[in-house]
Design a protein around this motif. Structure first.
Motif, PDB file in Angstrom:
ATOM      1  N   GLY A 136       0.799  -1.220   0.000  1.00 51.14           N
ATOM      2  CA  GLY A 136       0.000   0.000   0.000  1.00 51.14           C
ATOM      3  C   GLY A 136       0.825   1.260   0.000  1.00 51.14           C
ATOM      4  N   GLU A 139       1.232   5.130  -4.486  1.00 53.05           N
ATOM      5  CA  GLU A 139      -0.098   5.525  -4.951  1.00 53.05           C
ATOM      6  C   GLU A 139      -0.401   4.976  -6.339  1.00 53.05           C
ATOM      7  OE1 GLU A 139      -2.666   9.628  -5.849  1.00 53.05           O
ATOM      8  OE2 GLU A 139      -0.683   9.729  -4.908  1.00 53.05           O
ATOM      9  N   GLU A 161      -5.624  -3.371  -4.130  1.00 47.45           N
ATOM     10  CA  GLU A 161      -6.834  -2.692  -3.661  1.00 47.45           C
ATOM     11  C   GLU A 161      -7.099  -3.018  -2.198  1.00 47.45           C
ATOM     12  OE1 GLU A 161     -11.474  -1.926  -5.062  1.00 47.45           O
ATOM     13  OE2 GLU A 161     -10.355  -3.641  -5.871  1.00 47.45           O
ATOM     14  N   ALA A 163      -4.920  -3.485  -0.078  1.00 46.36           N
ATOM     15  CA  ALA A 163      -3.923  -2.739   0.699  1.00 46.36           C
ATOM     16  C   ALA A 163      -4.197  -1.240   0.685  1.00 46.36           C
ATOM     17  CB  ALA A 163      -2.525  -3.016   0.149  1.00 46.36           C
ATOM     18  N   GLY A 164      -5.283  -0.820   0.016  1.00 44.40           N
ATOM     19  CA  GLY A 164      -5.652   0.584   0.019  1.00 44.40           C
ATOM     20  C   GLY A 164      -5.281   1.370  -1.216  1.00 44.40           C
ATOM     21  N   ASP A 166      -5.744   2.558  -5.097  1.00 44.96           N
ATOM     22  CA  ASP A 166      -6.788   2.706  -6.103  1.00 44.96           C
ATOM     23  C   ASP A 166      -6.380   1.881  -7.327  1.00 44.96           C
ATOM     24  OD1 ASP A 166      -8.524   3.455  -8.113  1.00 44.96           O
ATOM     25  OD2 ASP A 166      -8.341   5.618  -7.757  1.00 44.96           O
TER      26      ASP A 166
END
Length: 322
Positions: A136, A139, A161, A163-164, A166
């Motif tokens: 994560g 970005e 996803e 793991a946060g 996008d």
């Protein structure tokens, strides 16, 4: 009274003899022979196709009345095109490739599952000195995959996803497995998606570090690959393919012996003894399980790889549905 008893006795004997005749005729009836005694099967990844390869090598199919010729597919080959062009009768391919083709209108039928991922069967990796240590962390990570919109991008998006990250911001440069370590070294990508035996080879030869197990969470025990034929070939050769499924199930059963699989991997591809002894193995299903495979199609639909939901059961011969 005696006359009536005599008549009943004679009638019983006649019925008994008649039924014996029926049973004899049923017993002696032989099933129609398969339409053909030979199949050409396209195969790829040695780990995922190990049971089939072993069974062909030791004569299991031949003894069962079916000659199977294996044709090696190269990493860059499109297995569905190889199948639909008539180069093979049955082809091994990732479920993602098969379902993507079916979603675009390809008429195919599934005649066996090949492989289901186990822990460590596929993973995102980085070099030992990489600053990318948490899935994560970035970005918009760049992930090397061997084919566009395939199993690699599908499972990578899923774990990233979770793991946060996008998933729409992840990019996937297409790089052959043997070029992924170099792509990491030059900074062309941030991480690489690898499957066995490439994963273990990269760990032992280059010390790559596991960033994320792609057989985890929504993709735990994920169905990776299957064997398929065209609808036309399947309709023309139902008995041949029924025999293939029967013998394949026996071959897949042998896959439960991981020691036997590891012991033979060095004879099935460019895999050395060390890599063969260390590869993470998944499982080899004996039947096509539509509900299990539906997970793949639904994940693809959610990720935008299928424009409409695909009913996997429609791809399975009706008699084979559990």
């Amino acid at each position: 009274m005696r006359s009536r008893v005599h008549v009943l006795f004679v009638l019983a004997v006649v019925l008994l003899l008649g039924s014996c005749s029926v049973f004899t005729e049923t017993t002696n009836t032989t099933a129609p022979a398969p339409e053909r005694d030979r199949l050409v099967v396209g195969v790829g990844n040695a780990v995922e196709t190990a049971p089939l390869r072993l069974a062909v090598a030791d004569g299991l199919f031949q003894r069962g009345g079916l000659s199977v010729e294996l044709v090696e597919l190269k990493e860059g080959d499109d297995p569905v095109s190889v199948l639909t062009n008539g180069e093979v009768d049955v082809v091994f391919a990732s479920n993602v490739a098969l379902f993507r083709a079916a979603g675009k209108g390809a008429k195919i039928r599934l005649h066996g599952e090949a492989y289901v991922a186990g822990t460590g069967s596929m993973a995102l990796v980085t070099l030992p000195d990489s600053a990318y240590t948490d899935p994560g962390q970035l970005e918009a990570p760049r992930i090397a995959v061997p084919s566009p919109n395939g199993l690699g991008s599908l499972t990578s998006r899923s774990v990233l996803e979770a793991a946060g990250v996008d998933p729409t911001k992840v990019t996937f440069p297409v790089i052959p497995f043997d070029g992924m370590v170099e792509a990491l070294r030059t900074g062309r990508v941030d991480a690489a998606w690898l499957t066995e035996p490439h994963l273990t080879a990269a760990q032992t030869e280059h010390g790559v570090r596991l960033l994320a197990d792609c057989a985890h969470g929504a993709t735990e025990s994920f169905p990776m690959s299957a064997y398929a034929a065209t609808e036309k070939f399947s309709s023309a050769n139902p008995r041949t393919l029924a025999l293939f499924r029967e013998l394949l199930a026996k071959a897949q059963q042998r896959g439960a012996d991981s020691g036997a699989v590891r012991g033979e991997l060095t004879h099935l591809g460019d895999i050395d003894d060390v890599t063969a002894s260390l590869v993470s193995l998944g499982s080899y299903p004996q039947v096509v399980h539509a509900e299990r495979l539906q997970r793949v199609a639904d994940l693809m639909h959610g990720a935008g790889l299928l424009s409409e939901r695909l009913d996997v059961a429609s791809l399975v011969p009706k008699g084979e549905l559990p």
